[in-house]
Every structure is written in C-alpha cells, then in structure tokens.
Scaffold this active site. Structure first.
Site, PDB file in Angstrom:
ATOM      1  N   GLU A  53      85.920  43.246 -16.030  1.00 46.41           N
ATOM      2  CA  GLU A  53      85.295  44.431 -16.636  1.00 46.41           C
ATOM      3  C   GLU A  53      86.362  45.279 -17.317  1.00 46.41           C
ATOM      4  O   GLU A  53      87.455  45.470 -16.785  1.00 46.41           O
ATOM      5  CB  GLU A  53      84.563  45.244 -15.568  1.00 46.41           C
ATOM      6  CG  GLU A  53      83.225  44.626 -15.233  1.00 46.41           C
ATOM      7  CD  GLU A  53      82.499  45.311 -14.098  1.00 46.41           C
ATOM      8  OE1 GLU A  53      82.824  46.466 -13.785  1.00 46.41           O
ATOM      9  OE2 GLU A  53      81.607  44.665 -13.520  1.00 46.41           O
ATOM     10  N   ASP A 197      72.674  41.523 -39.580  1.00 46.28           N
ATOM     11  CA  ASP A 197      72.568  40.572 -38.464  1.00 46.28           C
ATOM     12  C   ASP A 197      72.639  39.186 -39.097  1.00 46.28           C
ATOM     13  O   ASP A 197      71.650  38.678 -39.632  1.00 46.28           O
ATOM     14  CB  ASP A 197      71.243  40.789 -37.723  1.00 46.28           C
ATOM     15  CG  ASP A 197      71.059  39.806 -36.567  1.00 46.28           C
ATOM     16  OD1 ASP A 197      71.795  38.799 -36.521  1.00 46.28           O
ATOM     17  OD2 ASP A 197      70.180  40.043 -35.729  1.00 46.28           O
ATOM     18  N   THR A 224      75.102  35.963 -33.551  1.00 45.39           N
ATOM     19  CA  THR A 224      75.222  35.025 -32.451  1.00 45.39           C
ATOM     20  C   THR A 224      76.293  34.016 -32.866  1.00 45.39           C
ATOM     21  O   THR A 224      76.662  33.931 -34.043  1.00 45.39           O
ATOM     22  CB  THR A 224      73.894  34.287 -32.180  1.00 45.39           C
ATOM     23  OG1 THR A 224      73.397  33.770 -33.410  1.00 45.39           O
ATOM     24  CG2 THR A 224      72.867  35.208 -31.562  1.00 45.39           C
ATOM     25  N   LYS A 227      74.661  29.255 -33.761  1.00 43.00           N
ATOM     26  CA  LYS A 227      73.768  28.654 -34.769  1.00 43.00           C
ATOM     27  C   LYS A 227      74.628  27.908 -35.792  1.00 43.00           C
ATOM     28  O   LYS A 227      75.304  26.953 -35.418  1.00 43.00           O
ATOM     29  CB  LYS A 227      72.878  29.737 -35.372  1.00 43.00           C
ATOM     30  CG  LYS A 227      71.997  30.418 -34.303  1.00 43.00           C
ATOM     31  CD  LYS A 227      71.033  31.409 -34.903  1.00 43.00           C
ATOM     32  CE  LYS A 227      70.077  31.942 -33.858  1.00 43.00           C
ATOM     33  NZ  LYS A 227      70.468  33.216 -33.283  1.00 43.00           N
ATOM     34  N   ARG A 233      76.792  29.593 -26.740  1.00 43.22           N
ATOM     35  CA  ARG A 233      75.610  30.469 -26.796  1.00 43.22           C
ATOM     36  C   ARG A 233      76.047  31.882 -26.448  1.00 43.22           C
ATOM     37  O   ARG A 233      76.200  32.224 -25.284  1.00 43.22           O
ATOM     38  CB  ARG A 233      74.581  29.942 -25.800  1.00 43.22           C
ATOM     39  CG  ARG A 233      73.233  30.562 -25.878  1.00 43.22           C
ATOM     40  CD  ARG A 233      72.207  29.580 -25.404  1.00 43.22           C
ATOM     41  NE  ARG A 233      72.073  28.513 -26.362  1.00 43.22           N
ATOM     42  CZ  ARG A 233      71.136  28.457 -27.307  1.00 43.22           C
ATOM     43  NH1 ARG A 233      70.237  29.400 -27.399  1.00 43.22           N
ATOM     44  NH2 ARG A 233      71.088  27.452 -28.151  1.00 43.22           N
TER      45      ARG A 233
HETATM   46  N1  DSN Z   1      65.722  32.704 -31.428  1.00 45.83           N
HETATM   47  C1  DSN Z   1      66.510  32.742 -32.634  1.00 45.83           C
HETATM   48  C2  DSN Z   1      65.981  31.838 -33.672  1.00 45.83           C
HETATM   49  O1  DSN Z   1      65.555  30.757 -33.330  1.00 45.83           O
HETATM   50  O2  DSN Z   1      66.012  32.169 -34.847  1.00 45.83           O
HETATM   51  C3  DSN Z   1      66.702  34.114 -33.144  1.00 45.83           C
HETATM   52  O3  DSN Z   1      67.265  34.869 -32.139  1.00 45.83           O
END
Ligand code: DSN
Length: 414
Positions: A53, A197, A224, A227, A233
């Site tokens: 932390e 985003d 994120t 992707k 993740r």
């Molecule tokens: N769940 C994601 C997606 O599949 O686009 C977005 O957070």
C-alpha cells in the site's frame, strides 16, 4: 501446470478444457487477446505474495526494495509509450480506473458527458444504474442516426447547453477513428476537463496506428491493459502533471488498498513489449485484418455499422438476415467462433437480446493470421449466420475452424 494437476484435479480439468477451447477456436471478441508467455510468467510470479500500500518511496509496509523497482519501471515505460506526463499503474481494472478519475476531479452530481452505452459507450460512462450514473449527472451524447458516426457539431451543442465539468471520449463499440482535437475544442469552449478512455484502442495508439489523445491536449487518459495492448487484465491512468496528485490520492487510499504487484510486473513486461518496433507491425496488421474482414463480409451482403472500420472492431446489424445477435452468437459459438451480441446504434431491441454482433481482430492477429485467413473466417461467419439452425453446417465449420487453428498456435499454450 504440473503442480495444479497433482494437487487439484477439479481445477486442472476445467483449466485444461479452457486451454482446448482457446486453442481450437477462433477468438473474435474485440476486447480479448492472448498474452505472451513472459506476461503469463510475470502474472504467476512471487510478486503476488507482497503487500505494498502506498507509492514507490512512500509505503505502509516493509520489504519494498523490489516492488518499488518494478512499479517505477512500469510507470516509466507507460509514460514513454503514451507520451504521458504522469502515470498511475495501480488501478485493478478499467471501471476502478474511471471511477478514480471521477472521484479525483468531480464533486457529487457534477455534470459529465459520455456516449450513450447502447451506442458504444461504457457502463462507467454514465449508465444510470452504475456508480457513474448514480453519483454524477451524466448527459449522454449520440452518434448520428443515419451515418452512425460521431457528430461533433451535435456534441458541441449538448456541451454548450449542459456545461459539463468533464467530457469522456472513448468507446467499446465504435468502429471509426476519433477526432480528439474536435473534442478538445468543444471542451475548451465550455472549460471542461477532457478524459479519453482508450481501453479498446490503446494498442493501436501505442503501435502508432491511431492518434494519441495527449497530442490533442487531453488532460486524462485511462486504459485497460488487456485488449489491443495485449497485457494483463488490469488498467492504468495517465494525466497531465497538474492532475497527478488528486488522481494518485483517489486510487490509493481513496478507492483501493494494496496494488496487485504481480500484475504491475506483468504491466511492465507488456509496456516493454509494446515499445518494441514489432508491436507497430502487430498493430498495423490488426487494422489490415479488420478491414479485410469487413470487405469480405460486405461482399456477402452484411450490414456493417458505418460501412466498415478504421480500427480493430466491427459491428453488424443481423436483422437484415432475419436473426438476432443472440442467435448468431450462439450459432457461431457452436461452430468454434467466439464473439459477442451487441446493440447497434438506435437499436429497437435491448442489450440482452440486441440486433447485432461485435467482433474484431486483436486475438487472431496475435496468432499470426493475416488477410487470407480473414477471408476464410468471413466465409464461415456468413455460412453460420445464414444457416444458424442447421447443426450439420455448424459441426462442419467447427471441424474446419479447428484445422485452421492448429496452424496458428496460441502464445503461452503448448
Ligand atoms: N467489457 C469490455 C468490452 O468488452 O468492451 C469493456 O469494458
């Protein structure tokens, strides 16, 4: 996996089935990908044993010599990759990252603008039943009813009317490039903070195929990491220096406790991979593949939203073929092709049983598939959709899909 196999046959059996599913099927969910063996190793590393932390140099536990090194490395690589003044690599995932930005920069019930979820936004961009819609006054903007493209003049008019404190740009089902400069101009007119985003397209920006919102002067960028960026993740927040303090404070101790240090290590490895020149070739091929898939499907008479794609994803309205997104998702799943049902803009149907499907090319491109394979995948998709209740057709396609997949191994699966 020999330790799991020896110790826990129930978990091993399920894991083994998932390995089979991932390697024998074609993955077209545009938010999924296959990480490298190095990233898998980092995620499975002994950094999972640690609590830390706080931030590098200012922690609430001892034994931070190496955790500080790994977090600083991830921060420096993220900043370099996205040309960011500041990076926080501790958010657990995309929703907590967006939540932290709002928590840092907004007050309860402040006005925010985001694209309506069923037109390609995200639950954290103002869905009324999510924290975002409950705690903040989200005013939605829309895509054009005819072209299904972002209409910047219409967005400007909404902004002038509602005077948002923050505008969110960045989408989960928008197949076209985003004009960050247009958003920044609108935001400047109403003195709003700009937040991008880029969760879906982060890899395409890092791989220098799409424009970076920071180059247009954006204040905050969240993404994120799993992707198109092809990492673990998780998520990160990047921002201009002037927002660094409140954002760091909102992540810890505002919303989170100890960061997941094994995932931080994997993020460092992911950013290291994305900084390499090969990653630009990968990102370019994702887009080439998506365009090839779009062209082939258009030839079969598919109704693609906006007529095609500039990025990694496509959205198709299947009602022209007399079936719904859910039926197509189920039939394609049986044929070894995974994608997801999705609303199309101005969909008369609901999100659980929408008119369309969403699919994309990050994962198949990681396997090394190129334009000829996209043509073949389009042919299978078309056959399945047009014969969705014909089990013999689905079974035959499944066998053919498996044969193709055997030629393109999944990284990390031997
Ligand atoms: N769940 C994601 C997606 O599949 O686009 C977005 O957070």
């Amino acid at each position: 996996m020999s330790a799991i196999q020896k110790q826990d046959s129930a978990v091993y059996k399920i894991l083994d089935s998932e390995i089979k599913r991932q390697s024998e099927g074609i993955e077209l969910i545009p938010s999924e990908n296959y990480v490298s063996p190095a990233i898998l190793e980092a995620m499975g590393s002994i950094f999972t044993n640690k609590y830390s932390e706080g931030y590098p140099g200012k922690r609430y536990y001892g034994g931070q010599q190496f955790v500080d090194q790994i977090e600083n490395l991830a921060i420096e690589r993220a900043k370099k990759l996205f040309n960011a003044e500041h990076a926080n690599v501790q958010p657990y995932s995309g929703s907590p990252a967006n939540c932290a930005v709002y928590f840092a920069l907004l007050e309860y019930k402040d006005t925010v603008m985001g694209l309506k979820l069923d037109q390609g936004g995200h639950i954290t961009h103002g869905l009324p039943i999510s924290f975002s819609g409950k705690f903040y006054n989200f005013v939605p903007y829309y895509v054009d009813p005819k072209t299904h493209l972002l209409d910047y003049e219409a967005i400007r008019k909404i902004a002038l009317e509602c005077k948002p404190k923050l505008i969110v740009a960045g989408y989960t089902a928008y197949p076209r490039d985003i004009d960050w400069t247009a958003f920044k101009k609108i935001a400047d007119e109403v003195n709003a903070i700009t937040m991008a985003d880029i969760s879906h397209i982060a890899g395409l920006i890092a791989g220098k195929q799409l424009k970076n919102p920071f180059d247009a002067g954006f204040d905050v960028v969240t993404t994120t990491t799993h992707k198109t960026l092809r990492g673990p993740r998780s998520a990160i927040i990047m921002c201009r220096s002037k927002y660094a303090k409140p954002i760091d404070k909102a992540v810890f101790p505002g919303l989170q406790g100890g960061p997941h240090d094994h995932i931080t290590a994997a993020k460092a490895v992911c950013f290291g991979e994305a900084l390499r020149p090969e990653f630009q070739i990968y990102a370019a091929q994702i887009i080439k593949n998506a365009k090839a898939l779009a062209d082939a499907l258009a030839k079969f008479g598919w109704k693609l939203i906006t007529g095609g794609t500039d990025n990694h994803l496509l959205l198709a309205d299947l009602t022209v073929f007399g079936l719904r997104g859910m039926e197509a998702e189920e039939a394609l799943d049986k044929a070894g092709i995974t994608l997801n049902k999705n609303t199309v803009p101005y969909d008369p149907r609901g999100p659980f049983d929408p008119s369309g499907i969403r699919f994309g090319t990050p994962a198949v491109t990681t396997r090394g598939m190129k334009e000829p394979e996209m043509k073949q995948i389009a042919k299978w998709m078309d056959e399945v959709v047009k014969h969705y209740s014909d089990n013999s057709c689905l079974e035959r396609v499944k066998i053919e899909v498996k044969e193709l997949c055997e030629k393109f191994p999944v990284p990390g699966i031997e």
